[in-house]
Design a protein around this motif. Structure first.
Motif, short mmCIF file in Angstrom:
data_model
loop_
_atom_site.label_atom_id
_atom_site.label_comp_id
_atom_site.label_asym_id
_atom_site.label_seq_id
_atom_site.Cartn_x
_atom_site.Cartn_y
_atom_site.Cartn_z
N GLN A 68 0.82 -1.21 0.00
CA GLN A 68 0.00 0.00 0.00
C GLN A 68 0.85 1.26 0.00
O GLN A 68 2.00 1.26 0.46
N SER A 69 0.26 2.31 -0.55
CA SER A 69 0.78 3.65 -0.34
C SER A 69 -0.39 4.49 0.16
O SER A 69 -1.53 4.03 0.17
N PHE A 70 -0.11 5.72 0.57
CA PHE A 70 -1.15 6.51 1.22
C PHE A 70 -1.24 7.90 0.60
O PHE A 70 -0.23 8.52 0.27
N VAL A 124 6.22 -8.61 -3.75
CA VAL A 124 6.01 -7.47 -2.84
C VAL A 124 6.77 -6.25 -3.33
O VAL A 124 6.26 -5.12 -3.27
N ARG A 125 7.97 -6.45 -3.82
CA ARG A 125 8.76 -5.32 -4.35
C ARG A 125 8.02 -4.64 -5.50
O ARG A 125 7.95 -3.41 -5.57
N LEU A 126 7.46 -5.44 -6.39
CA LEU A 126 6.74 -4.86 -7.53
C LEU A 126 5.41 -4.24 -7.10
O LEU A 126 4.98 -3.24 -7.68
N ALA A 127 4.76 -4.82 -6.09
CA ALA A 127 3.53 -4.22 -5.58
C ALA A 127 3.84 -2.87 -4.93
O ALA A 127 3.06 -1.91 -5.08
N ASP A 128 4.95 -2.77 -4.23
CA ASP A 128 5.37 -1.51 -3.63
C ASP A 128 5.60 -0.45 -4.71
O ASP A 128 5.15 0.69 -4.59
N SER A 129 6.28 -0.85 -5.77
CA SER A 129 6.54 0.08 -6.87
C SER A 129 5.24 0.49 -7.57
O SER A 129 5.03 1.66 -7.88
N TYR A 130 4.35 -0.48 -7.77
CA TYR A 130 3.09 -0.18 -8.46
C TYR A 130 2.20 0.70 -7.59
O TYR A 130 1.46 1.55 -8.12
N ARG A 157 -1.87 -6.67 -12.73
CA ARG A 157 -1.68 -5.64 -11.72
C ARG A 157 -3.00 -4.92 -11.51
O ARG A 157 -3.65 -4.52 -12.48
N VAL A 158 -3.41 -4.76 -10.27
CA VAL A 158 -4.65 -4.04 -9.96
C VAL A 158 -4.42 -3.17 -8.74
O VAL A 158 -3.49 -3.40 -7.95
N LEU A 204 -4.06 3.53 -0.97
CA LEU A 204 -4.03 2.93 -2.29
C LEU A 204 -3.40 1.55 -2.15
O LEU A 204 -2.22 1.44 -1.82
N SER A 205 -4.18 0.52 -2.35
CA SER A 205 -3.73 -0.86 -2.21
C SER A 205 -3.42 -1.43 -3.59
O SER A 205 -4.25 -1.34 -4.50
N ALA A 206 -2.23 -1.99 -3.73
CA ALA A 206 -1.79 -2.53 -5.01
C ALA A 206 -1.53 -4.02 -4.89
O ALA A 206 -0.98 -4.49 -3.88
N VAL A 207 -1.91 -4.76 -5.92
CA VAL A 207 -1.68 -6.20 -5.97
C VAL A 207 -1.01 -6.52 -7.30
O VAL A 207 -1.49 -6.10 -8.37
N VAL A 208 0.10 -7.23 -7.23
CA VAL A 208 0.80 -7.68 -8.44
C VAL A 208 0.84 -9.20 -8.41
O VAL A 208 1.38 -9.80 -7.47
#
Length: 277
Positions: free
Chosen positions: A81-83, A262-268, A107-108, A93-97
């Motif tokens: 997530q980011s905020f 997780v790394r890619l979800a963080d970036s996304y 990616r969503v 903002l929750s991201a899933v890769v």
């Protein structure tokens, strides 16, 4: 679209702190902290007496390994997530890769208002609803989830990986950057890459002292002696044992500290901020 197996355990911001903690204890009672899934058998030419789950971790990142056993590589989804803290109300903002055989297949993301402040130990009630909204956007069905956060390494054995894992009844692993509770069974400073150190329950955890909660996992280390990389704190969330959780994170962290999903979800999650505007 991810189905909810236990909608009665959904994060509820209207609950009091005491009620949230009670719900977490119920979640922990329903969690399975051992291997209860099959994400690919070990090929005939490979054996590992210490691997009780009967799976080859390389199936997660190497499609050729899965092909050798006539299995499709499992789908592993990283969640982060980011905020959007400048918004009113604040939003997550929750991201899933989702990845298969080391390649991104979907990616969503979802953006959801945050309803409660940050309270140590109750992160899943602040961030759980946004994550579930993002999981609703998935068209693939992951075999395994990796969450940026804790699983069993938690005061009440119910970190965000456990909470969401139980709700959707899916194998889940928590990957935390700091140690929330528990006691390392050894020194954690300047560990060689590939090292894992048990994290055991202490008086701060609702479990008998010495219970294995997870591992400090050293996924990467500098060659220089002048600086070092801290380990990740990896714990089962649901339907995964602690050894398998550590195996998975090590296999998926080649070249980086964080496991690739997780790394890619963080970036996304950061990238998607610009898409939401």
């Amino acid at each position: 679209m991810t189905e909810l197996s236990r909608p009665d355990l959904l994060p509820d911001a209207s609950l009091s702190t005491e009620e949230m903690e009670s719900l977490q204890r119920e979640i922990a009672r329903n969690a399975v902290f051992e291997d209860e899934f099959d994400i690919g058998s070990i090929p005939a030419n490979q054996t590992d007496a210490g691997n009780e789950s009967g799976f080859d971790p390389s199936n997660l990142s190497n499609p050729l390994a899965a092909t050798a056993s006539d299995d499709d590589p499992p789908i592993v989804a990283g969640v982060d997530q980011s905020f959007l803290l400048e918004d009113e109300p604040e939003r997550a903002l929750s991201a899933v890769v989702a990845m298969r055989g080391g390649e991104v297949i979907e990616r969503v993301f979802a953006v959801t208002p945050l309803e409660i402040p940050y309270i140590p130990g109750l992160l899943s009630f602040r961030e759980g609803a946004p994550i579930l909204d993002a999981l609703e956007e998935l068209t693939v069905d992951p075999d395994l989830f990796l969450f940026d956060g804790s699983g069993r390494i938690h005061f009440r054995q119910a970190g965000i990986a456990t909470h969401i894992g139980v709700i959707v009844d899916a194998p889940a692993v928590g990957v935390a950057k700091s140690l929330l509770c528990g006691e390392p069974a050894g020194d954690l400073e300047d560990l060689p890459a590939g090292t894992r150190v048990p994290i055991e329950a202490n008086s701060r955890v609702d479990a008998p002292d010495g219970t294995l909660l997870g591992y400090a996992v050293q996924t990467k280390q500098y060659e220089s002696s002048s600086r070092y990389v801290n380990p990740l704190y990896v714990s089962p969330g649901h339907r995964v044992g602690p050894e398998t959780a550590a195996d998975v994170v090590l296999e998926l962290s080649s070249g980086y500290k964080l496991p690739e999903p997780v790394r890619l979800a963080d970036s996304y999650a950061d990238e998607a901020k610009t898409l939401d505007r």
